[in-house]
Design a protein around this motif. Structure first.
Motif, PDB file in Angstrom:
ATOM      1  N   ALA A   1      -6.610   8.671   4.396  1.00 48.88           N
ATOM      2  CA  ALA A   1      -6.168   8.587   2.685  1.00 48.88           C
ATOM      3  C   ALA A   1      -5.785   7.608   2.488  1.00 48.88           C
ATOM      4  CB  ALA A   1      -4.940   9.735   2.720  1.00 48.88           C
TER       5      ALA A   1
ATOM      6  N   THR B   1      -7.375   4.759  -0.536  1.00 43.92           N
ATOM      7  CA  THR B   1      -6.807   4.739  -2.059  1.00 43.92           C
ATOM      8  C   THR B   1      -6.358   3.520  -2.125  1.00 43.92           C
ATOM      9  OG1 THR B   1      -4.570   5.601  -0.756  1.00 43.92           O
ATOM     10  CG2 THR B   1      -5.668   7.110  -2.086  1.00 43.92           C
TER      11      THR B   1
ATOM     12  N   GLN C   1      -0.638   5.939  -8.019  1.00 40.10           N
ATOM     13  CA  GLN C   1      -1.529   7.247  -8.001  1.00 40.10           C
ATOM     14  C   GLN C   1      -0.804   8.776  -8.501  1.00 40.10           C
ATOM     15  OE1 GLN C   1      -3.932   7.419  -5.246  1.00 40.10           O
ATOM     16  NE2 GLN C   1      -4.124   5.229  -4.644  1.00 40.10           N
ATOM     17  N   SER C   2      -1.045   9.564  -9.469  1.00 41.39           N
ATOM     18  CA  SER C   2      -0.417  10.644  -9.394  1.00 41.39           C
ATOM     19  C   SER C   2      -0.740  12.018  -8.601  1.00 41.39           C
ATOM     20  CB  SER C   2      -2.117  11.332 -10.616  1.00 41.39           C
ATOM     21  OG  SER C   2      -2.690  11.341 -10.526  1.00 41.39           O
ATOM     22  N   GLY C   3       0.082  12.546  -8.379  1.00 37.22           N
ATOM     23  CA  GLY C   3       0.510  13.067  -6.907  1.00 37.22           C
ATOM     24  C   GLY C   3       1.707  12.712  -6.115  1.00 37.22           C
TER      25      GLY C   3
ATOM     26  N   ARG D   1      -0.075  14.252   1.474  1.00 35.37           N
ATOM     27  CA  ARG D   1      -1.119  15.067   1.092  1.00 35.37           C
ATOM     28  C   ARG D   1      -1.912  15.257   1.119  1.00 35.37           C
ATOM     29  NH1 ARG D   1      -3.147  12.871  -4.535  1.00 35.37           N
ATOM     30  NH2 ARG D   1      -2.183  11.401  -4.011  1.00 35.37           N
TER      31      ARG D   1
END
Lengths: 291, 785
Positions: free
Chosen positions: B631, B635, B751-753, B759
């Motif tokens: 991840a 990203t 990043q949103s979140g 995550r």
């Protein structure tokens, strides 16, 4: 602060899954169709549609897992829901079928689904129990570090053996060359040690050497026959080095075994899911073709 | 080079004296194929020689061609050993004994120093070298590495892979090297992959016709002289810094601080008229700046009024100010109005303003809020500001007028803003980045002492005596002591008499107590808080040991001084007593949880005391799927900034190698283009203007930064599923064309979140925790087990 997937958000999805099972069961018991309960009644179609939707959503976990920028819930939440709703699917699909089974595509679909759910159940059990063992076995090293330690241990053993007779040097080399960690699937999963060693004064074929037993036996025999102080010291050192090697190999094999188990269930769970999807399509199409 | 080129262009008599064999020695010593950047990008280049970002070889070639084209009088192998005389008539003596006369002398010798020579007969033979470009260049040779420092160890262990290597150490141990290198070399010697001559030194080198090797190195060892046949000798015995030489020419340094730079005028002239200093030695380590200065200094000497390269940039920056003064006059006015900057030399001040921003906020605008993560420094040029301490119901405001400064608290301690600041009427502010002020503080004593002192007064005021006027606190502050502690050093120990209170200015401390012979950590206290209050309020012996968890600075007050403070503030005593009561209770709770104390101890030992946000993995949940790493890579353009498996574990809590976003980031310490910044929410991130120098990687004690080039884009999931698409192979390290830049975790601030690693963890094993939550984290874990 860390929550496991079973405890996620105070078992929110367990409650949802139980509610779903409860409602389906109550509906099934209350429902009194003219023909025996089957997938063709209105309840059968409802449960079937629900089941199919569930199967599709459960499969979508594979996509969600790889959507690293997605903020649609957290992956942990998805997995928690996947587990509980996947288990609930068993009941939903069984009620949908009205427990009517035969030698046909429909039952094939059901059987594949059961295989997927069973492998998933195995996965949960493994995920709950194995990580702790894996961590303890690792004892703060990564598996790469353990392999590096093995290499260094082997180097030291070679240097010590150089002070002994040529036979010992050959034996140590053969021991190192014959080391096996893992191997076939069965060997990995059972942490079986298939190492061999071809001793200089032994038979032409290599002998089994699980847990370094054969080389230890051989070294001890020569140690007890030694009458030179220097040679005795060297052989004693070799024996203790091989002892350390044995412990390290055991850890490496155990590490491979645990990692093997942690991944093997997925080799069933995922491919069979695709088989399930195929047979599901066949099942739905044939039902409506033969309406 | 740039100065000489300008002189050549103007047709002025000049000579460029280079001590090594070719031009641009520092760049010559960069490794092959290194990508050289041209920061700062906003600054225009002024030099007859070209310079743009590119590969080292190309740049050297262009410079060489430029020097030829302009007919620069370059003399290589001409080390200058002495300069005497005065402007208009300097005498320079070279190492060869030759002497030259000049009217003006420009120093642009940098700070790299010269490698120390072996100084024995035969050290000019071709087998002797002082650098090592690529250890893989040599195979199957016998190589002797002389030296016992980090460079020598790194070279020797790298060469030992394919050669027979000996290391010659003058002392009987490797005393001044990094821990990692010490264990590396000792292990190599123990494993006999490396031979070591302790307490030995070189006597002579001769060429032989021996069968074994072409050269013979004679060493003086404790057992007598030994001859070592070898193919190559690599001497890494340090560099002679140029400071002594510079001082011997009469140029003054303001302090004995290793980081101090010589005092210079705005035209780069030192205290000796006619001697000029430009480039890294003057405090400008970037190539483009140095080239501009070369051009400017020669133009100035020739009497040309040259506008500095940064003039248009400064004019633009200062255009917000009312009035029509020139840039130089405006800067002078600023220095006059702000006592803090009065003693700063105009060149440094100019550079400071170049990096700063000028704001004209309206009355009532918020400059920054309490708990913001910003750390810039503000000076009030005009008007006033109001500083509001305390929470809503309980707030007080104090006013700062023109000429004063604020914002130094966060700058020094790395903690969040302790107050909200509002602009007053007609307010004009200069906002300077942290790094520039820190640099100023280390170069200009007066700046440092003023800021330090004011920090102490304000810290005391906001921490203990909010209602006491400033003037009354100043004499109290003068009696406060500034203390510095190394990691693990004790501020005070259990059972000692207690007479001081410590306000932690930067870093953090761990509080522990002795139980049955074991020191059990009870809690930790971060910067901005105080310890040792129990010793002042009547209890005379220390009830716990307090150690610095990371390098820490405190301001301490003794009992009398503190008593005076309490006399002015009647509520202070009860406030402190209430804090003390809470601590006694929580320490008692922590004490009953043995495992909890051990876990906190472990976390502190990993340096998490200075973290603001750390990734912790629960190994009883982690299945090792590495989705967190994938991840992170997905990203962040394909390079993972997280190494999950590496890192220590204790009681199933694993600390992977991932940035901790320290309060006082070590990486920020020495970033030439100032690319490392802190975002408003606290994330420490690296901007695109990174030049790949690797300073941050070396400075980080946790190894969370590494250099990587952007990998090619990965095909999408569907493409790889259906068509079996693969990413094109990444070129092997060292040969790749793409420049390597520093990468590290940035907490997914764009990043949103939030953090992708957390995550993407399917089993919930990955969690980001801030140190304030450690105690909760540990007790939650303890409750489960």
């Amino acid at each position: 602060m860390h929550q496991s997937i079973l405890d996620f958000e105070r078992r929110r999805y367990l409650k949802i899954a139980l509610a779903l099972c409860g409602v389906s069961l109550v509906a099934y018991l209350w429902h009194d169709p003219r023909s025996p309960p089957n997938g063709g009644t209105w309840l059968g179609y409802t449960l079937g549609g629900l089941g199919a939707a569930l199967i599709l959503w459960l499969t979508a976990l594979g996509v969600r897992k790889r959507s690293y920028t997605s903020t649609l819930g957290s992956l942990q939440g998805w997995v928690s829901a996947h587990v509980y709703l996947g288990l609930a699917l068993l009941l939903v699909a069984s009620l949908h079928a009205g427990f009517q089974f035969g030698w046909n595509i429909h039952t094939l679909c059901y059987v594949l689904m059961v295989v997927v759910i069973a492998s998933g159940l195995l996965g949960i059990v493994l995920y709950q129990r194995l990580p702790q063992q894996l961590s303890q076995n690792r004892a703060q090293q990564t598996s790469d570090q353990m392999l590096t330690e093995l290499q260094e241990l082997d180097e030291r053993t070679r240097r010590v053996a150089a002070n002994a007779s040529p036979d010992e040097v050959l034996a140590i080399e053969a021991n190192i060359a014959g080391t096996r960690i893992g191997g076939s699937t069965v060997a990995i999963l059972s942490a079986q040690d298939r190492s061999t060693v071809r001793l200089p004064d032994g038979p032409a074929e290599a002998e089994a050497n699980p847990g370094q037993a054969r080389i230890l036996e051989w070294l001890s025999a020569r140690l007890s026959a030694s009458d030179d102080a220097g040679r005795t010291r060297t052989l004693t050192d070799l024996v203790s080095l091989i002892g350390a090697r044995r412990a390290l190999l055991r850890r490496l094999q155990q590490d491979a075994r645990l990692r093997g188990w942690l991944s093997i269930w997925l080799y069933v769970h995922v491919p069979v899911t695709f088989g399930l999807l195929g047979s599901l399509i066949a099942h739905v199409v044939s039902v409506f073709l033969y309406w | 080079m740039s100065a000489a080129a300008r002189a050549a262009e103007l047709g002025v008599s000049h000579v460029l004296l280079e001590q090594s064999a070719a031009h641009a020695n520092t760049i010559q010593r960069y490794q092959k194929g290194k990508h050289v950047m041209a920061e700062p990008n906003v600054l225009p280049l002024r030099s007859p020689l070209p310079f743009a970002a590119g590969v080292r070889e190309h740049i050297l070639e262009e410079w060489g061609a430029g020097l030829d084209r302009l007919g620069v009088n370059l003399r290589c192998q001409s080390e200058v050993t002495r300069i005497e005389g005065e402007r208009g008539d300097f005498k320079l003596t070279l190492k060869s004994g030759e002497s030259l006369r000049a009217e003006h002398v420009i120093f642009s010798i940098g700070v790299q120093g010269n490698p120390r020579r072996l100084g024995v007969p035969g050290d000019d033979l071709p087998c002797v070298q002082y650098t090592l470009d690529d250890p893989d260049d040599y195979q199957g040779e016998t190589i002797v590495v002389v030296g016992a420092g980090d460079a020598a160890i790194e070279n020797a262990t790298a060469l030992a892979r394919q050669n027979r290597v000996f290391i010659v150490n003058r002392a009987e141990e490797f005393a001044r090297v990094k821990d990692g290198n010490l264990s590396l070399v000792l292990k190599a010697i123990e494993d006999e992959t490396l031979g070591c001559f302790y307490k030995s030194s070189c006597v002579a080198i001769t060429a032989t016709t021996g069968a074994e090797a072409p050269y013979l190195l004679t060493l003086a060892t404790p057992e007598g002289d030994t001859a070592v046949p070898c193919h190559r000798i690599i001497a890494r015995i340090g560099a002679v810094p140029p400071r002594k030489f510079v001082e011997s020419c009469g140029i003054r340094f303001p302090s004995s601080d290793a980081a101090a730079l010589p005092e210079l005028s705005a035209q780069y002239e030192s205290n000796v008229p006619g001697l000029y200093v430009i480039g890294a030695l003057g405090g400008y380590p970037l190539i483009k700046q140095a080239m501009n200065q070369g051009y400017e200094v020669v133009s100035h000497i020739q009497g040309e009024a040259v506008e500095p390269a940064d003039e248009p940039l400064l004019a633009d920056k200062l255009s917000k100010l009312p009035g029509m003064l020139s840039v130089t006059e405006t800067l002078q006015r600023m220095q006059q109005r702000i006592p803090l900057f009065a003693d700063v030399n105009p060149l440094m001040f100019r550079e400071l303003i170049l990096g700063s921003a000028v704001h004209c906020p309206h009355e009532g605008d918020v400059v920054f809020r309490r708990n913001d993560y910003t750390n810039s420094f503000y000076t009030v040029l005009d008007g006033s500001v109001q500083i509001e301490f305390g929470e809503d119901g309980d707030s007080r405001r104090i006013t700062l007028a023109a000429g004063q400064f604020f914002g130094e608290g966060s700058l020094l301690s790395g903690r969040r803003r302790s107050a909200t600041v509002y602009a007053g009427a007609g307010c004009v502010l200069i906002e300077s980045p942290r790094r520039d002020i820190v640099k100023l503080m280390s170069s200009v004593d007066s700046v440092r002492s003023v800021i330090d002192r004011l920090f102490i007064v304000r810290a005391i005021q906001s921490g203990f005596a909010p209602n006491t006027p400033f003037e009354m606190l100043e004499p109290i502050a003068d009696r406060a002591r500034l203390n510095r502690y190394k990691r693990d050093e004790a501020l005070f120990k259990e059972g000692e008499p207690g007479d001081r209170l410590h306000l932690v200015r930067s870093g953090s401390v761990a509080v522990s107590r002795n139980f049955g012979g074991r020191e059990v950590t009870l809690s930790y206290v971060a910067a901005g808080n105080y310890v040792g209050e129990m010793g002042l309020l009547g209890r005379t012996l220390r009830s716990a040991t307090v150690r610095a968890a990371v390098p820490t600075e405190t301001v301490s007050l003794d009992a009398d001084t503190f008593a005076e403070l309490m006399a002015h503030n009647p509520t202070l005593r009860s406030e402190i007593e209430s804090v003390m009561r809470k601590r006694i209770v929580s320490n008692a709770q922590a004490q009953s949880s043995d495992a909890g104390g051990d876990l906190i101890s472990f976390l502190m030992r990993q340096g998490l005391g200075e973290a603001t946000d750390v990734l912790l993995i629960d190994e009883s949940l982690c299945i090792g799927c590495d989705n967190c790493e994938q991840a992170c890579a997905a990203t962040h353009g394909g390079t993972s900034r997280l190494d999950r498996a590496a890192g220590p574990t204790f009681a199933h809590v694993h600390v992977p190698t991932s940035c901790r976003h320290c309060e006082n980031p070590h990486c920020m310490k020495d970033c030439p283009p100032d690319a490392i910044r802190r975002a408003p929410n606290g994330e420490v991130y690296i901007q695109d203007n990174c030049i790949g120098c690797g300073n941050c990687e070396r400075n980080c004690p946790y190894g969370v930064i590494h250099m990587a080039s952007t990998p090619p884009p990965q095909p999408s999931l569907w493409a790889s599923l259906l068509f079996g698409s693969e990413a094109p192979p990444v070129e092997s390290t060292g040969q790749g064309k793409a420049p390597k830049k520093a990468v590290k975790c940035d907490m997914c601030k764009d990043q949103s979140g939030g953090p992708a690693c957390v995550r993407a963890c399917p089993t919930g094993a990955a969690l980001r925790v801030s140190p304030a939550e450690f105690v909760e984290f540990v007790s939650a874990g303890a409750a489960e087990r």
